[in-house]
Design a protein around this motif. Structure first.
Motif, short mmCIF file in Angstrom:
data_model
loop_
_atom_site.label_atom_id
_atom_site.label_comp_id
_atom_site.label_asym_id
_atom_site.label_seq_id
_atom_site.Cartn_x
_atom_site.Cartn_y
_atom_site.Cartn_z
N GLY A 89 33.15 63.96 26.42
CA GLY A 89 34.06 64.29 27.51
C GLY A 89 35.43 63.70 27.25
N LEU A 90 36.08 63.18 28.30
CA LEU A 90 37.41 62.60 28.13
C LEU A 90 37.29 61.14 27.67
CD1 LEU A 90 40.45 63.15 28.41
CD2 LEU A 90 40.32 62.15 30.69
N HIS A 91 36.61 60.32 28.47
CA HIS A 91 36.40 58.92 28.11
C HIS A 91 34.93 58.57 28.29
CE1 HIS A 91 40.68 58.79 29.89
NE2 HIS A 91 40.81 58.75 28.59
N GLY A 92 34.45 57.58 27.53
CA GLY A 92 33.06 57.17 27.63
C GLY A 92 32.81 56.34 28.88
N VAL A 93 33.08 55.04 28.81
CA VAL A 93 32.94 54.16 29.97
C VAL A 93 34.32 53.65 30.37
CG1 VAL A 93 31.96 52.02 30.87
CG2 VAL A 93 30.59 53.48 29.37
N VAL A 94 34.65 53.83 31.64
CA VAL A 94 35.95 53.44 32.17
C VAL A 94 35.74 52.48 33.34
CG1 VAL A 94 38.06 54.28 33.29
CG2 VAL A 94 36.94 55.68 31.54
N SER B 104 32.43 46.17 42.94
CA SER B 104 31.39 46.83 42.15
C SER B 104 30.85 45.81 41.16
CB SER B 104 31.95 48.05 41.42
OG SER B 104 32.10 49.13 42.31
N GLU B 105 29.53 45.66 41.12
CA GLU B 105 28.98 44.60 40.28
C GLU B 105 27.54 44.90 39.89
OE1 GLU B 105 28.98 40.92 42.48
OE2 GLU B 105 28.10 41.83 44.26
N ASN B 106 27.16 44.28 38.80
CA ASN B 106 25.78 44.35 38.30
C ASN B 106 25.41 45.79 37.94
OD1 ASN B 106 25.80 41.63 39.04
ND2 ASN B 106 24.80 42.04 41.01
N ILE B 107 26.15 46.32 36.97
CA ILE B 107 25.99 47.71 36.55
C ILE B 107 25.57 47.73 35.09
CG2 ILE B 107 27.20 49.90 36.19
CD1 ILE B 107 28.99 49.08 38.59
N ILE C 284 29.66 60.01 36.54
CA ILE C 284 29.10 59.08 37.52
C ILE C 284 30.19 58.09 37.92
CG2 ILE C 284 27.31 57.36 37.99
CD1 ILE C 284 25.70 58.63 35.68
N ASP C 285 30.42 57.94 39.22
CA ASP C 285 31.45 57.04 39.74
C ASP C 285 30.81 56.02 40.69
OD1 ASP C 285 34.42 58.26 39.11
OD2 ASP C 285 32.92 59.84 39.32
N ASN D 205 31.39 66.24 30.05
CA ASN D 205 32.23 66.26 31.25
C ASN D 205 33.69 66.52 30.93
OD1 ASN D 205 29.87 64.19 31.83
ND2 ASN D 205 30.50 65.09 33.78
N GLY D 206 34.40 67.10 31.91
CA GLY D 206 35.82 67.33 31.76
C GLY D 206 36.67 66.12 32.04
N ASP D 207 36.04 64.98 32.30
CA ASP D 207 36.79 63.74 32.57
C ASP D 207 35.92 62.57 32.12
OD1 ASP D 207 38.61 61.78 33.73
OD2 ASP D 207 39.39 63.41 34.95
N ASP D 208 36.04 61.42 32.79
CA ASP D 208 35.29 60.23 32.39
C ASP D 208 33.78 60.48 32.50
OD1 ASP D 208 37.84 59.11 32.35
OD2 ASP D 208 37.62 58.22 34.33
N ASN D 209 33.01 59.92 31.57
CA ASN D 209 31.56 59.99 31.69
C ASN D 209 31.07 59.05 32.79
OD1 ASN D 209 30.75 60.55 28.14
ND2 ASN D 209 31.69 61.87 29.66
N VAL D 210 31.37 57.76 32.67
CA VAL D 210 31.10 56.79 33.74
C VAL D 210 32.43 56.13 34.08
CG1 VAL D 210 29.84 54.75 34.48
CG2 VAL D 210 28.76 56.36 32.90
N ALA D 211 32.81 56.17 35.36
CA ALA D 211 34.05 55.53 35.80
C ALA D 211 33.71 54.57 36.94
CB ALA D 211 35.07 56.57 36.26
N ILE D 212 33.78 53.28 36.67
CA ILE D 212 33.43 52.27 37.66
C ILE D 212 34.67 51.93 38.47
CG2 ILE D 212 32.49 49.96 38.02
CD1 ILE D 212 31.13 50.29 35.24
N LYS D 213 34.55 52.05 39.78
CA LYS D 213 35.70 51.90 40.67
C LYS D 213 35.37 50.94 41.80
CE LYS D 213 37.16 56.61 39.54
NZ LYS D 213 38.40 56.27 38.81
N ALA D 214 36.40 50.54 42.56
CA ALA D 214 36.17 49.62 43.69
C ALA D 214 37.35 49.69 44.65
CB ALA D 214 35.96 48.20 43.20
N GLY D 215 37.70 50.90 45.08
CA GLY D 215 38.75 51.05 46.08
C GLY D 215 40.15 50.94 45.50
N ARG D 216 41.11 51.41 46.28
CA ARG D 216 42.50 51.48 45.83
C ARG D 216 43.40 50.56 46.65
NH1 ARG D 216 46.06 55.23 43.40
NH2 ARG D 216 44.34 56.64 42.92
N ASP D 217 44.20 49.78 45.96
CA ASP D 217 45.36 49.11 46.52
C ASP D 217 45.03 48.29 47.77
OD1 ASP D 217 46.44 50.45 44.41
OD2 ASP D 217 47.59 51.89 45.57
#
Length: 449
Positions: free
Chosen positions: A300-305, A288-291, A248-249, A265-277
């Motif tokens: 998987g690879l990582h739990g919460v990122v 990204s807020e209030n999660i 989930i991203d 999962n083959g990667d992060d379980n939950v990966a919280i993001k907010a755009g690049r650069d």
């Protein structure tokens, strides 16, 4: 020390301590204002409009017709009965629709890239662009759901998987366009650029429910919550082990509840993001807020990122009552670098059980050692009541910059029973540790011989 200074110091210490209690009232407030979708009573069974669940017939036309009928009736439920439904192309949602997969129903998407053209407006690793359509795509919709006990199979392990080795040129070009503020309308990818589509993407949507389904074999990220708000994801399960199969991203997402999810999962379980650069920093009004993430099983690879694409900022993240059901490389992982800018703040994690990991708790402002000029602010991070059986590398890692320190980290009741390296704490200030045990707990000192 004069009395006035002493009173100020006591107030400051008390306030700092209070701010690091897990804010249950804030979590309750977020959960209570998240709205579930309201779906009209109209229903359509896909078998009645020409679909065949025989794993061979192309059901693209039937599913498109079902969505069009729902739109005509101002919404409704699309019922997918038992069977395997091959679909050569994407499902594009309209508002007020529930896609309901009954028990033993499976939607199996084709893996021919040309089926996912024409391109749609989407995002790829934090940069807005035009690309292949996600397999399930909702743009500017409200009151939408995917429910039931069935399975969605993205057929991502063959042709799509082969794109990974060829994505470099497209990835680099997208980042150049981001850094050079190329107009989004001119960012055309798709055929020839090998950027894999997400499996499910909700883009500029609100009042979303994803419940009880199983997600398998995604081409890329599994469930991408892009610029969406009021989202509930609960009771779903995964077996998706291809490249970059994040579970989930949430990205530029607001008011999100993720609960009772079983990840594999083959990667992060939950990966919280907010755009690049540069593009992410230009969108700082929509972090990204209030999660809220709770009662999940990680594998998987990582739990919460959080990160690494988080340039608009990430704040108010609450993780509790989760455990591992298998291997993780890192348990909780906050990552950014000097290309990103933005901030990560107000993160609370409690009541977590990890089995074996490489690194248990990892915070770094220097991910991949990349970038310059845009160091991120990382502050107000609280970990409490965390147990880990084994860390084959490091128990706790905190890495800031000398001129941009990570601030206000609280570690309370942390027990890591075995670790190759206990703690690496670099360029951080106000790191408060209480009842932290790494390795075997010390008891009373032995008597001298």
């Amino acid at each position: 020390m004069n009395l006035k200074y002493l009173i100020f110091l006591l107030i400051s210490l008390t306030s700092f301590d209070q701010n690091n209690e897990f804010p249950t009232a804030k979590v309750d407030s977020i959960v209570n204002r998240i709205q579930l979708p309201v779906i009209p009573s109209y229903q359509i069974n896909v078998l009645k409009i020409g679909a065949k669940g025989d794993s061979i017939f192309n059901n693209k036309r039937a599913f498109d017709k079902a969505m069009a009928l729902c739109k005509k009736n101002n919404g409704g439920t699309i019922i997918v009965p038992k069977g395997i439904y091959k679909i050569n192309g994407p499902i594009h949602f309209v508002s007020n629709v529930n896609l309901k997969l009954e028990k033993e129903a499976k939607i199996k998407f084709s893996d021919k890239p040309e089926d996912y053209l024409p391109m749609v407006l989407t995002s790829w690793e934090g940069t807005m662009l035009y690309n292949y359509s996600p397999l399930i795509y909702a743009y500017e919709c409200s009151n939408i759901a995917i429910t039931g006990e069935g399975t969605i199979d993205g057929e991502g392990g063959k042709i799509w998987k082969s794109f990974k080795a060829k994505e470099g040129n497209g990835k680099n070009l997208s980042r150049e366009m981001n850094h050079n503020s190329v107009p989004i309308k001119d960012r055309k990818f798709g055929e020839g650029f090998f950027l894999r589509p997400q499996m499910i993407q909700f883009f500029n949507c609100k009042n979303i429910l994803v419940e009880n389904i199983r997600i398998e074999n995604s081409p890329f990220w599994c469930l991408h919550l892009l610029k969406s708000q009021s989202v509930t994801v609960r009771g779903i399960s995964y077996k998706s082990l291809n490249y970059n199969n994040d579970g989930i991203d949430p990205e530029y997402a607001k008011d999100v509840l993720i609960e009772n999810v079983t990840f594999d999962n083959g990667d992060d379980n939950v990966a919280i993001k907010a755009g690049r650069d540069h593009e992410g920093r230009a969108n700082s009004a929509t972090p990204s807020e209030n999660i809220v993430i709770r009662n999940c099983n990680f594998k998987g690879l990582h739990g919460v990122v959080i990160g690494s694409e988080m340039s608009a900022g990430v704040q108010n993240v609450y993780v509790e009552n989760c455990k591992t059901a298998g291997y993780l490389k890192r348990g909780i992982y906050l990552k950014t670098n000097a290309d990103r800018g933005g901030f990560i703040k107000n993160v609370f994690v409690r009541n977590i059980q990890f089995d074996e990991v490489e690194d248990c708790l990892y915070i770094t402002a220097n991910y991949h050692g990349e970038g310059h000029g845009f160091q991120s602010e990382i502050s107000n991070i609280n970990f409490s009541n965390i147990i880990c059986n084994k860390a084959t590398e490091s128990g706790i890692v905190i890495q800031g910059f000398q001129d941009k320190k990570i601030r206000n980290i609280t570690l309370n009741k942390i027990e890591i029973k075995w670790a190759k390296n206990a703690i690496s704490n670099e360029n951080a200030e106000n790191v408060l540790m209480t009842d932290v045990f790494i390795g075997e707990k010390a008891t009373v000192p032995t008597a001298a011989k």
